[in-house]
Design a protein around this motif. Structure first.
Motif, PDB file in Angstrom:
ATOM      1  N   ARG A   2       4.116 -28.491 -62.072  1.00  0.00           N
ATOM      2  CA  ARG A   2       4.407 -27.433 -63.033  1.00  0.00           C
ATOM      3  C   ARG A   2       3.479 -26.241 -62.784  1.00  0.00           C
ATOM      4  N   PHE A   3       4.052 -25.021 -62.864  1.00  0.00           N
ATOM      5  CA  PHE A   3       3.279 -23.799 -62.643  1.00  0.00           C
ATOM      6  C   PHE A   3       3.567 -22.798 -63.757  1.00  0.00           C
ATOM      7  N   LEU A  12       0.494 -20.055 -56.220  1.00  0.00           N
ATOM      8  CA  LEU A  12       0.000 -21.431 -56.150  1.00  0.00           C
ATOM      9  C   LEU A  12       1.092 -22.394 -55.697  1.00  0.00           C
ATOM     10  N   ALA A  13       2.323 -22.184 -56.150  1.00  0.00           N
ATOM     11  CA  ALA A  13       3.440 -23.040 -55.733  1.00  0.00           C
ATOM     12  C   ALA A  13       3.647 -22.945 -54.229  1.00  0.00           C
ATOM     13  N   ARG A  14       3.630 -21.736 -53.718  1.00  0.00           N
ATOM     14  CA  ARG A  14       3.803 -21.522 -52.277  1.00  0.00           C
ATOM     15  C   ARG A  14       2.694 -22.221 -51.493  1.00  0.00           C
ATOM     16  N   LEU A  43      12.215 -18.593 -54.094  1.00  0.00           N
ATOM     17  CA  LEU A  43      12.738 -19.294 -55.270  1.00  0.00           C
ATOM     18  C   LEU A  43      11.778 -19.202 -56.451  1.00  0.00           C
ATOM     19  N   ALA A  44      10.479 -19.284 -56.190  1.00  0.00           N
ATOM     20  CA  ALA A  44       9.485 -19.158 -57.266  1.00  0.00           C
ATOM     21  C   ALA A  44       9.502 -17.741 -57.840  1.00  0.00           C
ATOM     22  N   VAL A  60       8.229 -27.181 -59.477  1.00  0.00           N
ATOM     23  CA  VAL A  60       8.543 -27.249 -58.049  1.00  0.00           C
ATOM     24  C   VAL A  60       8.480 -28.711 -57.636  1.00  0.00           C
ATOM     25  N   ARG A  61       9.504 -29.119 -56.913  1.00  0.00           N
ATOM     26  CA  ARG A  61       9.555 -30.488 -56.386  1.00  0.00           C
ATOM     27  C   ARG A  61       9.849 -30.397 -54.902  1.00  0.00           C
ATOM     28  N   LEU A  62       9.060 -31.085 -54.104  1.00  0.00           N
ATOM     29  CA  LEU A  62       9.220 -31.109 -52.659  1.00  0.00           C
ATOM     30  C   LEU A  62       9.479 -32.543 -52.243  1.00  0.00           C
TER      31      LEU A  62
END
Length: 129
Positions: A2-3, A12-14, A43-44, A60-62
């Motif tokens: 979660r961001f 941070l997500a990137r 996308l973020a 974000v889910r990878l």
């Protein structure tokens, strides 16, 4: 993960995606890492620009399978669903190219309802073979 729905959260997500891919064996300078990190950034950015609801974060889910890397970005807005077809923009448009970039770089991408609550998930896959 979660961001916060902010530019800092998107950054941070990137970085998290790039670091996780490196840990999974896709070095920072590899095509897979660079491509999926760029897709995540787009996308973020869309999640914070078009999917932001005050007080709500984006997720974000990878995931990785033998032949596919997939990133999912979820937000809590249901009424703002991106078009699934690439639309050309005027040459002087200052924004709106993010999904064109995703469509060009990803093997597949789409939008689906968010499973864990209200909103949507935009996902993109990169096939490795």
């Amino acid at each position: 993960m979660r961001f916060t729905s902010s530019r800092h959260g998107a950054r941070l997500a990137r970085r998290l995606v790039s670091q996780r891919l490196d840990a999974w064996g896709y070095p920072y300078d590899s095509r897979a890492n660079e491509t999926l990190t760029l897709i995540t950034a787009e996308l973020a950015a869309n999640a914070i620009r078009h999917g932001h609801v005050p007080g709500r974060d984006f997720l974000v889910r990878l995931t990785e399978t033998a032949a596919t890397l997939r990133v999912e970005v979820s937000d809590t807005r249901t009424e703002r669903v991106p078009p699934l077809t690439a639309q050309e923009l005027p040459d002087r448009a200052e924004s709106g190219r993010g999904l064109l970039i995703v469509a060009h770089l990803a093997t597949r991408w789409a939008v689906s309802p968010r499973v864990s609550g209200p909103g949507k998930t935009v996902w993109a896959e990169l096939h490795l073979r």
